[in-house]
Design a protein around this motif. Structure first.
Motif, PDB file in Angstrom:
ATOM      1  N   GLN A 193       0.822  -1.205   0.000  1.00 36.11           N
ATOM      2  CA  GLN A 193       0.000   0.000   0.000  1.00 36.11           C
ATOM      3  C   GLN A 193       0.859   1.258   0.000  1.00 36.11           C
ATOM      4  OE1 GLN A 193      -3.460  -0.012  -0.349  1.00 36.11           O
ATOM      5  NE2 GLN A 193      -3.005   2.140  -0.796  1.00 36.11           N
ATOM      6  N   LYS A 195       2.208   1.659  -3.423  1.00 42.40           N
ATOM      7  CA  LYS A 195       1.106   2.063  -4.294  1.00 42.40           C
ATOM      8  C   LYS A 195       0.795   3.546  -4.104  1.00 42.40           C
ATOM      9  CE  LYS A 195      -3.628   0.640  -5.477  1.00 42.40           C
ATOM     10  NZ  LYS A 195      -4.748  -0.275  -5.111  1.00 42.40           N
ATOM     11  N   ASP A 196       0.773   3.999  -2.842  1.00 42.10           N
ATOM     12  CA  ASP A 196       0.520   5.409  -2.550  1.00 42.10           C
ATOM     13  C   ASP A 196       1.600   6.305  -3.150  1.00 42.10           C
ATOM     14  OD1 ASP A 196      -1.738   4.660  -1.151  1.00 42.10           O
ATOM     15  OD2 ASP A 196      -0.799   4.846   0.827  1.00 42.10           O
ATOM     16  N   LEU A 212       3.033   5.729  -5.892  1.00 43.16           N
ATOM     17  CA  LEU A 212       2.889   5.594  -7.348  1.00 43.16           C
ATOM     18  C   LEU A 212       4.034   4.813  -7.998  1.00 43.16           C
ATOM     19  CD1 LEU A 212       1.604   9.199  -8.242  1.00 43.16           C
ATOM     20  CD2 LEU A 212       0.271   7.165  -7.617  1.00 43.16           C
ATOM     21  N   ASP A 246       1.205  -0.512  -8.945  1.00 39.88           N
ATOM     22  CA  ASP A 246      -0.238  -0.587  -8.706  1.00 39.88           C
ATOM     23  C   ASP A 246      -0.682  -2.017  -8.982  1.00 39.88           C
ATOM     24  OD1 ASP A 246      -0.576  -0.891 -11.517  1.00 39.88           O
ATOM     25  OD2 ASP A 246      -0.740   1.277 -11.777  1.00 39.88           O
ATOM     26  N   GLU A 247      -1.980  -2.241  -8.976  1.00 34.41           N
ATOM     27  CA  GLU A 247      -2.507  -3.596  -9.149  1.00 34.41           C
ATOM     28  C   GLU A 247      -2.145  -4.195 -10.505  1.00 34.41           C
ATOM     29  OE1 GLU A 247      -3.851  -5.443  -6.975  1.00 34.41           O
ATOM     30  OE2 GLU A 247      -4.400  -4.051  -5.364  1.00 34.41           O
ATOM     31  N   ASN A 248      -1.887  -3.355 -11.493  1.00 33.10           N
ATOM     32  CA  ASN A 248      -1.569  -3.845 -12.832  1.00 33.10           C
ATOM     33  C   ASN A 248      -0.077  -4.073 -13.045  1.00 33.10           C
ATOM     34  OD1 ASN A 248      -4.293  -3.772 -13.785  1.00 33.10           O
ATOM     35  ND2 ASN A 248      -4.111  -1.543 -13.967  1.00 33.10           N
TER      36      ASN A 248
END
Length: 343
Positions: A58, A61-62, A64, A67-69
Motif C-alpha cells: 500500500q 502504491k501510494d 505511485l 499498482d494492481e496492474n
C-alpha cells in the motif's frame, strides 16, 4: 491369438506454474493480497505484523511506484514444487496442527482443525514461497527482483521453525540450478536478518556452489552451531550494535565475500528485525541505517552486474513496513532498481 497389451499411460512430466513471463510495463516487484495472514484474531497473539506485506504494498502504491496492474502476482507453490527440496515426511508433518503451531510459535494453533490452519496460515506462506521462486527467474531477466514477503531462513528441507514453514531460499536457488543451468552455476546468500539463517545453512553445508554471508546477533535464536558449518563468512554481532559499526561490517564483509566468490545470482535476505526496539532482534539500527544497508547491498551487486533478489524476511515492529517501502523507494531514486521496460 495373443491378447493385446494395454498401453500404460505414464504421468506427464512435471512443469512448474511458478515461472512465467511478465509484461514490459510491469516491475519485478512481487506481491498478492493472499500473502497476509488472517486467522480469526489469533494472529494478534504473535509479535509479527500479520499484514506487514499488505502495508508495504500500500505504501508503494501510494507513492505511485506500483499498482494492481504493474505488480507481479505469483502462483502458490504446489506439492510438486515443494518436493524439489522438502522431504515427503516433513510436508506430511504439516498436516498436524500441533507441528505447525510449534513452527509458527502460536500455541493455540495446536487446537485448530488443520484444514483451517492450511487455509489461513500455510496457504499464504506457499504463495510467498512461490513469489520467492519467481523472483529468482525475474532477477535474471531484469537484473533485480523484490518479493514483498518470503525470507523463511529458519526452514530447511526437513525441518521448520522460527515462523518459517517452507524453505523458500533453498527452493529459489535449487529452481535456478535446475531450470537455468546455463546461466546460474554459483549463488550467494547475503543474510542480514538479525537471526542466524540456520535453515539454508543446513541445506547448503558442503555445497561449494553456494556461498553464505551471514551477519547476525550472535546472542539470540537459533544459536545453531551445526548450521554454522554452512557459513562461508559469518559475523556474529553483540546486542545493541548501532549503525556505524553495523554498516561498517556489512560493507567490509560484503566486499570481501564478492572478492572471494563471483556469483551468478545474489539472494538478499533483508530482515528489518535489526531495527532499534525490536525485542526479538535486540540490535539498535535506525530506520536510516536500514535504508543505507539495503542501498549498500544493491550497490555492490549493481557494480558487479550480479542479478539480485530481495526478500523481506523478519521485522516485528509496526513501523517496519514503512521503512521497507521507504528503502525500496530509495533504491529507485538512486537508480539501483529501474522502472518498467515499456516506459
Amino acid at each position: 491369438m495373443r491378447p493385446v497389451k494395454k498401453k500404460r499411460h505414464s504421468r506427464p512430466p512435471y512443469v512448474t506454474k511458478l515461472y512465467f513471463d511478465i509484461g514490459p510495463n510491469q516491475l519485478p516487484i512481487i506481491y498478492r493480497k493472499e500473502y497476509n495472514v488472517h486467522f480469526v484474531g489469533l494472529e494478534k497473539l504473535h509479535p509479527f505484523d500479520a499484514s506487514k506485506w499488505g502495508h508495504i504494498f500500500q505504501y508503494l502504491k501510494d507513492a505511485l511506484l506500483i499498482d494492481e496492474n504493474t505488480v507481479i502476482k505469483p502462483n502458490e507453490a504446489s506439492l510438486d514444487d515443494l518436493l524439489l527440496v522438502h522431504t515427503v515426511r516433513y510436508l506430511k508433518s504439516l498436516k498436524w496442527s500441533w507441528n505447525v503451531a510449534m513452527i509458527a510459535e502460536i500455541p493455540p494453533l495446536a487446537f485448530i482443525p488443520n484444514c483451517m490452519v492450511q487455509a489461513s496460515y500455510l496457504k499464504p506462506m506457499r504463495f510467498q514461497t512461490g513469489g520467492s521462486i519467481l523472483a529468482g527467474k525475474l532477477a535474471l531477466e531484469r537484473g533485480w527482483a523484490i518479493n514483498i514477503g518470503g525470507g523463511f531462513h529458519h526452514c530447511s528441507k526437513d525441518r521448520g521453525g522460527g515462523f518459517c514453514p517452507y524453505a523458500d531460499i533453498t527452493l529459489l536457488i535449487q529452481f535456478l540450478f535446475q531450470h537455468e543451468q546455463r546461466r546460474v552455476k554459483l549463488a550467494m546468500i547475503v543474510d542480514l536478518d538479525a537471526h542466524q539463517g540456520n535453515g539454508h545453512e543446513h541445506d547448503f553445508t558442503d555445497h561449494q556452489n553456494v556461498y553464505i554471508l551471514d551477519i547476525y546477533n550472535g546472542g539470540i535464536y537459533p544459536r545453531d552451531k551445526k548450521a554454522k558449518r554452512g557459513i562461508r563468512r559469518g559475523v556474529p554481532l553483540p546486542h545493541l550494535t548501532e549503525d556505524r559499526e553495523y554498516l561498517h561490517q556489512v560493507e567490509t564483509n560484503l566486499e570481501k565475500a564478492l572478492s572471494e566468490f563471483h556469483p551468478d545470482i545474489m539472494v538478499y535476505n533483508a530482515g528489518t528485525d535489526i531495527l532499534d526496539g525490536d525485542r526479538l532482534g535486540l540490535l539498535a539500527i535506525s530506520p536510516q541505517g536500514i535504508i543505507r544497508r539495503d542501498e549498500l547491498v544493491f550497490m555492490k551487486a549493481h557494480e558487479r552486474r550480479v542479478p539480485i533478489v530481495m526478500l523481506t524476511s523478519g521485522g516485528y515492529l509496526k513501523q517496519t513496513a514503512r521503512i521497507i517501502a521507504d528503502s525500496i523507494l530509495n533504491l529507485f531514486d538512486k537508480g539501483l532498481i529501474s522502472g518498467p521496460t515499456g516506459k
